[in-house]
Design a protein around this motif. Structure first.
Motif, PDB file in Angstrom:
ATOM      1  N   ASP A 287       0.809  -1.049   0.008  1.00 11.92           N
ATOM      2  CA  ASP A 287       0.024   0.084  -0.025  1.00 11.92           C
ATOM      3  C   ASP A 287       0.932   1.286   0.122  1.00 11.92           C
ATOM      4  O   ASP A 287       1.832   1.404   0.899  1.00 11.92           O
ATOM      5  CB  ASP A 287      -0.903   0.090   1.382  1.00 11.92           C
ATOM      6  N   GLU A 288       0.445   2.181  -1.121  1.00 10.92           N
ATOM      7  CA  GLU A 288       1.390   3.483  -0.935  1.00 10.92           C
ATOM      8  C   GLU A 288       1.321   4.128   0.152  1.00 10.92           C
ATOM      9  O   GLU A 288       2.329   4.536   0.549  1.00 10.92           O
ATOM     10  CB  GLU A 288       1.013   4.087  -2.304  1.00 10.92           C
ATOM     11  N   TYR A 289       0.374   4.340   0.678  1.00  7.81           N
ATOM     12  CA  TYR A 289       0.059   5.233   1.967  1.00  7.81           C
ATOM     13  C   TYR A 289       1.062   4.626   2.941  1.00  7.81           C
ATOM     14  O   TYR A 289       1.454   5.244   3.654  1.00  7.81           O
ATOM     15  CB  TYR A 289      -1.275   5.010   2.364  1.00  7.81           C
TER      16      TYR A 289
ATOM     17  N   GLU B 259       4.449   5.018   2.539  1.00  5.97           N
ATOM     18  CA  GLU B 259       4.977   6.483   2.914  1.00  5.97           C
ATOM     19  C   GLU B 259       5.230   6.738   4.555  1.00  5.97           C
ATOM     20  O   GLU B 259       5.872   7.443   4.858  1.00  5.97           O
ATOM     21  CB  GLU B 259       3.941   7.536   2.522  1.00  5.97           C
ATOM     22  N   ARG B 260       4.443   5.628   5.221  1.00  7.77           N
ATOM     23  CA  ARG B 260       4.640   6.106   6.561  1.00  7.77           C
ATOM     24  C   ARG B 260       5.923   5.534   7.362  1.00  7.77           C
ATOM     25  O   ARG B 260       6.055   5.747   8.424  1.00  7.77           O
ATOM     26  CB  ARG B 260       3.505   4.978   7.478  1.00  7.77           C
TER      27      ARG B 260
ATOM     28  N   THR C 142       1.873  12.625  -3.179  1.00  8.47           N
ATOM     29  CA  THR C 142       1.277  12.040  -2.148  1.00  8.47           C
ATOM     30  C   THR C 142       2.208  11.975  -0.680  1.00  8.47           C
ATOM     31  O   THR C 142       1.763  11.360   0.228  1.00  8.47           O
ATOM     32  CB  THR C 142       0.938  10.553  -2.252  1.00  8.47           C
ATOM     33  N   SER C 143       3.231  12.637  -0.881  1.00 10.61           N
ATOM     34  CA  SER C 143       4.085  12.520   0.482  1.00 10.61           C
ATOM     35  C   SER C 143       3.915  13.487   1.393  1.00 10.61           C
ATOM     36  O   SER C 143       2.975  14.295   1.037  1.00 10.61           O
ATOM     37  CB  SER C 143       5.643  12.941  -0.183  1.00 10.61           C
ATOM     38  N   HIS C 144       4.147  13.354   2.797  1.00 13.40           N
ATOM     39  CA  HIS C 144       3.473  14.314   3.532  1.00 13.40           C
ATOM     40  C   HIS C 144       3.786  15.593   3.337  1.00 13.40           C
ATOM     41  O   HIS C 144       2.701  16.535   3.529  1.00 13.40           O
ATOM     42  CB  HIS C 144       4.112  13.746   4.906  1.00 13.40           C
TER      43      HIS C 144
ATOM     44  N   ILE D 279       1.085  16.895   1.127  1.00 11.24           N
ATOM     45  CA  ILE D 279      -0.153  16.993   1.411  1.00 11.24           C
ATOM     46  C   ILE D 279      -0.148  18.317   2.565  1.00 11.24           C
ATOM     47  O   ILE D 279      -1.321  18.966   2.167  1.00 11.24           O
ATOM     48  CB  ILE D 279      -0.756  15.748   2.459  1.00 11.24           C
TER      49      ILE D 279
ATOM     50  N   LYS E  97      -7.478   7.789  -6.246  1.00 11.76           N
ATOM     51  CA  LYS E  97      -7.504   7.072  -4.866  1.00 11.76           C
ATOM     52  C   LYS E  97      -8.487   7.767  -4.157  1.00 11.76           C
ATOM     53  O   LYS E  97      -8.898   8.782  -4.087  1.00 11.76           O
ATOM     54  CB  LYS E  97      -6.050   7.416  -4.467  1.00 11.76           C
TER      55      LYS E  97
ATOM     56  N   GLN F 113      -8.096   8.672  -1.166  1.00 19.27           N
ATOM     57  CA  GLN F 113      -7.822   9.849  -0.513  1.00 19.27           C
ATOM     58  C   GLN F 113      -8.171  11.158  -1.071  1.00 19.27           C
ATOM     59  O   GLN F 113      -8.268  12.335  -0.519  1.00 19.27           O
ATOM     60  CB  GLN F 113      -6.502  10.040  -0.042  1.00 19.27           C
TER      61      GLN F 113
ATOM     62  N   SER G 157     -11.845   0.360  -0.668  1.00 15.89           N
ATOM     63  CA  SER G 157     -11.748   1.467  -1.322  1.00 15.89           C
ATOM     64  C   SER G 157     -13.046   2.089  -1.690  1.00 15.89           C
ATOM     65  O   SER G 157     -13.171   3.362  -1.502  1.00 15.89           O
ATOM     66  CB  SER G 157     -10.881   1.233  -2.589  1.00 15.89           C
TER      67      SER G 157
END
Ligand code: PEP
Ligand code: MG
Length: 537
Positions: free
Chosen positions: A118-120, A123-124, A184-186, A189, A274, A276, A313
């Motif tokens: 998962d991309e999200y 990123e975490r 989508t990087s923090h 955002i 997506k 989000q 989703s």
């Protein structure tokens, strides 16, 4: 001029503050007093926690509770006995210093996240590193701050961590640029939430500037100009002023119903890739989701998303839209969109080949997984299913047959779905537009896909800049097909939307209003401007 990925719109002209990532050197030392080392680690943990709590409070005030929630996971990690315990064990078992033990444990944790599909979640991994870096900085007395910068500062950094961005003082920091990161990087955002212009993924911007340089940031084009001449500054000052005035004006429209001068209510909707992405559509007052390009759920991974993953989703999107219409398009793969795990034969003309609904009807094993997920999610909102690349009525009827098969299966399994799901088609092949009167009798709606409709009508590849001069949305042949499609829908008592880029095209909007288009779907950031133009007509 340097180019990167436009992460947050707007213009800024200011002075560079180069945030140098102080590489904290980790010395690898053997220690004798293990308890003392563990106590040092504990002290750094506590200091990190109280700093983060302060940062979180600031973020809550400035960007809202939901965005500040990112720090909860950081604070939680600091308090996680497993995390702290692992570091303490490392110190004890290997008689090593806290810095080395911490950096080893953080590396393992970060690698676990980096390997996630998962991309999200991937990123975490950056969050873990961020927390690790803070503890390390506290251990070594290297805590730095972006708090005390001058007015009109443009931060230039390799990357900005969530805690960096939360510390930014909007009254002083007017933009930022980073070497790495994607949309989508923090940091990206946060920049959109803070509404300060930002360009990310600039590769080497940190080595092209020095502290105090004058810099122009263009968050619309995704560019930056270092030490511009006076006339360039004047040019951008004008652009900035115009952009900001307009933005302020547009905000007034967020909660206004879109009604044309003739009194017709139209929907301004968002295109998403997506779940989000829904947040931005809602923040800009979107009336609907006009296109969910579900193929993005299938990309950047090694296997097909399962029914359960897809269900989650679709459910998320429907719930976030709280009963407003959500048009979800079935898989549109092939052409320029390929999946690494689904090898397709090489084709002479991929855009005229085995793609979208053609592939789905040929591969019910793939198609049915998606349709079952959609049907199951339908009870959570106002779902409309849309098929891409329809050229004939038969394809639409076949696709509906597969939906009915799935319904029968679900019923047998005792699984719920809504009885009230509209089904429609993308009108993106000229044949469908020419034949729209017939098609309109069978579908519940049309959505005109101008990105493809234009390329097929004018035989001008949408990806080839050599023929881009031919790719003209306002060509009379294209306009004729659009006008016909809308009229055919209305004749049969159905609605007609548009989800190609043309729906947000400032020149096209007045014409589309004239033709009676019912729904305009586009990227969230174009919605308010489109609303304004629709209401002027
Ligand atoms: C279109 O073709 O206009 C469209 C919206 O679909 P895509 O850009 O995904 O092909
Ligand atoms: Mg298309």
């Amino acid at each position: 001029m340097k180019k990167g990925i436009a992460a947050s719109k707007g213009y800024a002209i200011g002075k560079v503050f180069l945030k140098e990532d102080k590489e904290i050197k980790i010395t690898d030392k053997k220690v004798e007093n293990v308890q003392e080392e563990q106590a040092r680690f504990k002290k750094a943990l506590d200091a990190s926690e109280s700093q983060l709590k302060k940062i979180k409070e600031k973020a809550q005030r400035e960007v809202g509770a939901d965005k500040a929630a990112v720090f909860d996971s950081h604070i939680m990690l600091l308090g996680d006995p497993e995390f702290a315990g692992t570091v303490e064990n490392e110190i004890e078992n290997n008689s090593i210093n806290a810095e080395k033990a911490l950096s080893d444990v953080v590396k393992t944790y970060a690698a676990t996240f980096a390997a996630m599909e998962d991309e999200y979640l991937r990123e975490r991994g950056a969050d873990i590193k961020d927390v690790g870096h803070r503890i390390l900085a506290n251990l070594t007395g290297n805590i730095s701050s972006l708090d005390d910068v001058d007015k009109d500062t443009v931060i230039v950094a390799n990357d900005l961590t969530p805690s960096d961005t939360a510390q930014l003082d909007k009254n002083k920091v007017i933009a930022f640029l980073t070497n790495i990161g994607g949309r989508t990087s923090h940091s990206a955002i946060m920049s959109r939430t803070l509404e300060i212009p930002a360009v990310v993924g600039m590769k080497d911007i940190t080595s092209c500037v020095k502290n105090g340089d004058t810099i122009i940031v263009d968050g619309i084009e995704g560019t930056a100009i270092v030490n511009p001449d006076e006339s360039t500054i004047v040019e951008y000052e004008k652009k900035k002023e115009k952009y900001e005035e307009e933005k302020e004006q547009l905000k007034k429209l967020i909660n206004v119903e879109t009604v044309t001068k003739d009194g017709k209510r139209v929907l301004v909707a968002g295109n998403i890739g997506k779940p989000q992405d829904v947040d931005q559509v809602v923040a800009n007052g979107g009336d609907a989701i006009g296109l969910f390009r579900t193929e993005f759920l299938y990309m950047d991974r090694d296997d097909m998303p399962s029914e359960e993953e897809q269900f989650e989703s679709y459910k998320t999107v429907l719930q976030k839209m709280e009963g407003k219409p959500v048009v979800i398009r079935t898989l549109d793969i092939g052409g320029d969109k390929k999946l690494s795990y689904l090898p397709l034969p090489e084709e002479m003309n991929p855009f005229l080949g085995y793609r979208a609904i053609r592939l789905c009807l040929d591969r019910p094993d793939i198609f049915k997984v998606q349709l079952r997920a959609l049907l199951r999610a339908s009870i959570y909102g106002n779902l409309k299913i849309m098929f891409p690349m329809i050229s004939s009525l038969e394809e639409f009827l076949q696709a509906k047959d597969v939906i009915n098969e799935c319904k029968t299966e679900l019923k047998k399994e005792g699984k719920e779905y809504s009885d009230d799901i509209e089904t429609g088609i993308m009108v993106e092949i000229p044949a469908a537009a020419v034949n729209s009167e017939e098609l309109a009798k069978h579908v519940d709606f049309f959505s005109i896909g101008t990105n493809d409709l234009i390329q097929y009508t004018l035989a001008a590849d949408r990806m080839n800049e050599k023929v881009s001069y031919l790719y003209n949305p306002l060509h009379p042949a294209v306009l004729g097909l659009i006008k016909l499609t809308i009229a055919s829908a209305h004749k049969a008592g159905k609605w007609c939307g548009m989800c190609g880029e043309m729906a947000g095209d400032e020149k096209a909007i007045p014409i589309l209003v004239e033709y009676g288009l019912d729904e305009f779907s586009m990227s969230a950031s174009s919605m308010l401007k489109a609303k304004q133009l629709i209401m002027q007509k």
